[in-house]
Design a protein around this motif. Structure first.
Motif, short mmCIF file in Angstrom:
data_model
loop_
_atom_site.label_atom_id
_atom_site.label_comp_id
_atom_site.label_asym_id
_atom_site.label_seq_id
_atom_site.Cartn_x
_atom_site.Cartn_y
_atom_site.Cartn_z
N LEU A 263 0.82 -1.22 0.00
CA LEU A 263 0.00 0.00 0.00
C LEU A 263 0.85 1.26 0.00
O LEU A 263 0.43 2.30 -0.51
CB LEU A 263 -0.94 -0.01 1.20
CG LEU A 263 -2.03 -1.09 1.20
CD1 LEU A 263 -2.84 -1.03 2.49
CD2 LEU A 263 -2.95 -0.92 0.00
N ASN A 264 2.07 1.19 0.58
CA ASN A 264 2.94 2.36 0.67
C ASN A 264 3.98 2.41 -0.44
O ASN A 264 4.92 3.20 -0.37
CB ASN A 264 3.65 2.38 2.03
CG ASN A 264 2.69 2.58 3.19
OD1 ASN A 264 1.61 3.14 3.01
ND2 ASN A 264 3.09 2.13 4.37
N LEU A 269 -0.85 6.26 -4.59
CA LEU A 269 -0.85 7.62 -4.04
C LEU A 269 -2.00 8.45 -4.60
O LEU A 269 -2.75 9.08 -3.86
CB LEU A 269 0.49 8.31 -4.33
CG LEU A 269 0.55 9.80 -3.96
CD1 LEU A 269 0.37 9.99 -2.47
CD2 LEU A 269 1.85 10.42 -4.44
N GLU A 270 -2.13 8.46 -5.94
CA GLU A 270 -3.16 9.31 -6.54
C GLU A 270 -4.55 8.87 -6.14
O GLU A 270 -5.44 9.69 -5.88
CB GLU A 270 -3.02 9.29 -8.07
CG GLU A 270 -1.77 10.01 -8.60
CD GLU A 270 -0.52 9.16 -8.49
OE1 GLU A 270 0.57 9.70 -8.75
OE2 GLU A 270 -0.62 7.98 -8.16
N ALA A 271 -4.77 7.56 -6.08
CA ALA A 271 -6.08 7.06 -5.66
C ALA A 271 -6.39 7.47 -4.23
O ALA A 271 -7.52 7.86 -3.90
CB ALA A 271 -6.12 5.53 -5.79
N ASN A 272 -5.39 7.42 -3.35
CA ASN A 272 -5.61 7.83 -1.97
C ASN A 272 -5.91 9.32 -1.87
O ASN A 272 -6.76 9.74 -1.07
CB ASN A 272 -4.38 7.49 -1.12
CG ASN A 272 -4.20 5.99 -0.92
OD1 ASN A 272 -5.17 5.24 -1.00
ND2 ASN A 272 -2.98 5.56 -0.69
N GLN A 279 -3.96 10.89 5.24
CA GLN A 279 -3.17 10.35 6.34
C GLN A 279 -2.18 9.30 5.86
O GLN A 279 -1.25 8.94 6.59
CB GLN A 279 -4.10 9.74 7.42
CG GLN A 279 -4.78 8.44 7.02
CD GLN A 279 -6.05 8.68 6.19
OE1 GLN A 279 -6.35 9.82 5.84
NE2 GLN A 279 -6.78 7.62 5.91
N THR A 280 -2.36 8.80 4.64
CA THR A 280 -1.46 7.78 4.11
C THR A 280 -0.24 8.38 3.41
O THR A 280 0.60 7.64 2.90
CB THR A 280 -2.21 6.89 3.10
OG1 THR A 280 -2.66 7.71 1.99
CG2 THR A 280 -3.41 6.22 3.75
N LEU A 281 -0.12 9.70 3.38
CA LEU A 281 0.96 10.33 2.62
C LEU A 281 2.32 10.14 3.29
O LEU A 281 3.34 10.06 2.62
CB LEU A 281 0.68 11.82 2.44
CG LEU A 281 -0.60 12.18 1.67
CD1 LEU A 281 -0.69 13.68 1.48
CD2 LEU A 281 -0.64 11.47 0.34
N MET A 285 5.89 5.84 -0.50
CA MET A 285 7.18 6.02 -1.15
C MET A 285 7.17 7.16 -2.16
O MET A 285 8.09 7.99 -2.20
CB MET A 285 7.60 4.72 -1.83
CG MET A 285 8.88 4.80 -2.65
SD MET A 285 10.34 5.17 -1.65
CE MET A 285 10.51 3.63 -0.75
N LYS A 286 6.14 7.25 -2.97
CA LYS A 286 6.09 8.30 -3.99
C LYS A 286 5.91 9.67 -3.35
O LYS A 286 6.55 10.65 -3.75
CB LYS A 286 4.95 8.02 -4.96
CG LYS A 286 4.97 8.91 -6.19
CD LYS A 286 3.91 8.45 -7.19
CE LYS A 286 3.93 9.30 -8.44
NZ LYS A 286 2.89 8.90 -9.41
#
Length: 523
Positions: A263-264, A269-272, A279-281, A285-286
């Protein structure tokens, strides 16, 4: 949304007839005047090779066949478009023009089609074409505007043929279009989405892959930085967070750790961001690479000749509005890449003076970012409909992991194949949904085992797998442990139908096939 495109009837032509709407003595202007191209009183046969629409005229490329048998290509301008392959007899009235003396009949292979042959392209066939020209037809005040276009077909049995289409909207010259056959005279225009525009995607993928670099290049450089150093505190904190978050190979054997690492990885990233999951940023990694680039940029020397590369300047100059920049990348990764993007080859950038300089770190970070985006583009390319009509969804990504003192990239690809739903004979509302087929591929290079490639398929709890090792010792070692691996898989509740190890690398191709059908889906 679909709109109708009609194919207007075209009157049949004969060798002495004139195409409707073309004057019998039309003059074609040579774009480059040529003295004595055709002898006085003589004529030459001309064939239209290409057509391009200008502001007030059409530019044609003609292939002239002279009486002597010599052939030459000339460029001319015309007030009237001619379909590709049109045959004309021309004479030279002056150094700067060609006169059409006889309007030859269009050959059967070049004439714009007056109707579609539903035996060749049945209703429902998706035609793809390129717009050669568009013009407005003369209409009375009470009639709606109609645009007539010449379109060259790029696929199906009609490939290279030309269609004359009437539509309510102008078709942009040079654009690609897709239309579905409704009947012999009507097409339904299907707008191309970003994921269907393969040309745009191929260009974007090529650009990303040309400037991408392996992740371990950046991570190894960050590891070599002096503990103290003179780096700004925010940059040092980002580097420490990135390195501390790298899992080890044993840790990835835990399902929870593996899930978190996937997931990380940067692939989501874009979907999140679109889903509001900001909060997942922090561990992504990206997102970390984007933040790293933003923090490096202010410390660069003010050297007008310094150019860290297109990737770095494109991604970093818009910082620190990094979230907005990441959202903007959806346009870059929502297009559809070339098959065969797994695994991505290792690519190391050569460092300049001062391996720990900010300029070098910026180059490596930008290359690593492009590598993540290459994986995303490859995922999109390998998603869609298969030849059998099954829906393919692909996730391709890369996880850097620690192996002792080394950093090893683990490339992963998941692909889910969903067969189309089928209606039962008893009730159209009752649909039969077949089991999903999952494919998993792994590629990594562990010391001292060397490069390894793993492929597996899973359906209804039945698993088949193939492993490839490039070193003889490794292949023999894996082969000796296959029985233990089979038992571990069985203990996990899987039925293992096939498990083999090979020396070398997997066969190359759009999709790497195994030596046999792993699972009989009809059983």
């Amino acid at each position: 949304m679909k709109s109708d495109i009609t194919i207007p009837p075209i009157l049949p032509a004969n060798p002495a007839s004139v195409r409707p709407g073309v004057a019998s003595a039309q003059v074609l202007k040579l774009l480059s005047p040529l003295d004595g191209l055709i002898s006085p009183g003589q004529s030459a046969q001309a064939q239209v090779l290409s057509l391009k629409q200008g502001d007030a005229s059409f530019q044609l490329l003609l292939k002239l066949t002279l009486d002597s048998g010599r052939q030459t290509n000339v460029q001319v301008s015309s007030l009237q478009p001619f379909a590709l392959g049109t045959l004309l007899n021309v004479s030279q009235s002056s150094a700067g023009s060609l006169a059409i003396s006889i309007q030859q009949a269009l050959s059967s292979a070049a004439a714009p089609l007056s109707r579609l042959d539903l035996q060749q392209v049945p209703a429902g066939t998706l035609l793809q074409g390129k717009v050669l020209s568009t013009q407005v037809l003369a209409q009375t005040a009470a009639q709606p505007t109609v645009y007539r276009s010449l379109v060259s077909v790029l696929n199906s049995a009609l490939s290279t043929r030309t269609l004359t289409l009437d539509s309510a909207q102008p078709l942009r010259v040079g654009s690609l279009l897709s239309a579905q056959v409704e009947d012999a005279h009507t097409l339904n225009f299907v707008p191309l989405s970003g994921r269907q525009d393969q040309l745009a995607l191929a260009q974007q993928l090529a650009a990303q892959q040309s400037r991408q670099g392996s992740l371990q290049g950046l991570l190894n450089a960050l590891q070599k930085l002096a503990p103290g150093g003179d780096l700004p505190a925010p940059l040092r904190a980002s580097i420490d967070t990135l390195l501390a978050g790298l899992p080890t190979a044993p840790q990835l054997s835990s399902p929870d750790t593996l899930k978190t690492a996937l997931l990380n990885s940067g692939a989501f990233l874009e979907a999140n961001l679109l889903n509001g999951q900001t909060q997942t940023l922090t561990p992504d990694m990206k997102a970390t690479l984007l933040r790293l680039i933003a923090q490096i940029m202010p410390g660069l020397p003010a050297n007008p000749n310094f150019n860290p590369g297109i990737a770095a300047s494109t991604q970093a100059q818009a910082m620190p509005t990094f979230v907005r920049n990441a959202l903007g990348m959806l346009g870059q990764v929502s297009a559809k890449p070339q098959t065969g993007g797994f695994p991505l080859p290792s690519r190391t950038l050569h460092s300049g003076d001062g391996e720990d300089s900010l300029e070098n770190l910026l180059k490596l970070a930008a290359a690593a970012l492009s590598r993540l985006q290459s994986h995303q583009l490859s995922s999109l390319e390998q998603s869609g409909r298969s030849a059998e009509g099954n829906l393919l969804t692909t996730w391709q990504l890369e996880i850097p992991m620690r192996n002792a003192h080394d950093i090893v990239p683990l490339q992963v690809k998941f692909q889910r194949e969903d067969p189309p739903e089928k209606e039962t004979a008893d009730s159209p509302e009752t649909r039969t949904i077949k089991d999903q087929l999952w494919r998993v591929e792994l590629a990594f290079d562990l010391t001292p085992l060397g490069p390894l490639h793993v492929q597996a398929q899973l359906i209804r709890g039945s698993l088949s797998g193939q492993l490839w090792a490039e070193r003889v010792y490794t292949a023999e070692l894996i082969a000796s442990q296959l029985g233990h691996l089979r038992q571990r898989l069985s203990d996990a509740g899987l039925s293992v139908t096939d498990l083999d190890c090979h020396l070398g690398t997997p066969p190359q191709g759009g999709h790497t096939p195994l030596e046999q059908r792993w699972v009989d889906e009809t059983a």
